[in-house]
Design an enzyme around this catalytic site. Structure first.
Site, short mmCIF file in Angstrom:
data_model
loop_
_atom_site.label_atom_id
_atom_site.label_comp_id
_atom_site.label_asym_id
_atom_site.label_seq_id
_atom_site.Cartn_x
_atom_site.Cartn_y
_atom_site.Cartn_z
N ARG A 33 0.85 -1.20 0.00
CA ARG A 33 0.00 0.00 0.00
C ARG A 33 0.89 1.24 0.00
O ARG A 33 1.94 1.27 0.61
CB ARG A 33 -0.90 0.02 1.24
CG ARG A 33 -1.99 -1.04 1.17
CD ARG A 33 -2.92 -0.94 2.34
NE ARG A 33 -3.66 0.31 2.28
CZ ARG A 33 -4.32 0.82 3.31
NH1 ARG A 33 -4.31 0.23 4.47
NH2 ARG A 33 -4.97 1.96 3.19
N TYR B 184 0.65 5.71 0.20
CA TYR B 184 -0.14 6.90 0.44
C TYR B 184 -0.36 7.54 -0.91
O TYR B 184 0.60 7.88 -1.61
CB TYR B 184 0.64 7.82 1.40
CG TYR B 184 -0.09 9.06 1.80
CD1 TYR B 184 -1.19 9.00 2.66
CD2 TYR B 184 0.29 10.30 1.32
CE1 TYR B 184 -1.86 10.14 3.04
CE2 TYR B 184 -0.38 11.44 1.69
CZ TYR B 184 -1.45 11.36 2.55
OH TYR B 184 -2.13 12.49 2.92
#
Length: 166
Positions: free
Chosen positions: A148, A150
């Protein structure tokens, strides 16, 4: 939000004058909405339905690890782990074994606090202290087996926690 994502997914181009009332149908964005290079990056990101596109701000260098840490794996990948060690070299938990105060307050110096950086400033890899692994190393966060990141640009600050966390 959702209209701009749809326009990016179909690689919309700048609108002619006058700007049409239905941007989706015209497949265009208002002139000057974003610099072209930025819009190209957004288009590449939203045109990738498989999610294999790596964010434009992904670090291409290793994050600096401080003394008292041991790195395993490549920063930004699912095999990355950052372990903390004490003065004797024993692996410790950043949640439970690092004190809140880094030093005692004296008449000539204020209190200093320990801060555990999970996501360094200007990095987009979403890192977190692992709740599940022994000694709670910092690891790359994942979703559906993929790293993942940002997705809203690079944060301008360090993100983390103040230990100890019960």
């Amino acid at each position: 939000g959702s209209k701009m994502r749809a326009l990016a997914a179909q690689h919309a181009t700048p609108c002619p004058d006058p700007i049409p009332s239905d941007l989706l149908a015209a497949n265009c964005i208002p002139q000057g909405f974003m610099v072209q290079k930025g819009w190209d990056i957004v288009c590449d990101y939203y045109a990738d339905p498989e999610g294999s596109y790596l964010p434009w701000s992904k670090a291409v260098v290793d994050a600096t690890a401080s003394a008292g840490t041991q790195v395993s794996g490549q920063f930004g990948s699912l095999d990355f782990k950052l372990f903390f060690t004490d003065a004797a070299g024993k692996t410790i938990s950043p949640w439970h074994e690092i004190p809140l105060l880094a030093s005692a307050e004296t008449t000539t110096s204020p209190k200093l606090f320990n801060f555990i950086v999970e996501i360094p400033a200007y990095q987009t890899a979403k890192m977190e202290v692992s709740k599940d692994l022994r000694d709670n190393p910092i690891i790359q966060d994942s979703k559906k087996g993929l790293p993942r990141y940002y997705g809203y640009g690079s944060p301008l600050f360090h993100y983390g926690l103040l230990p100890p966390t019960p």
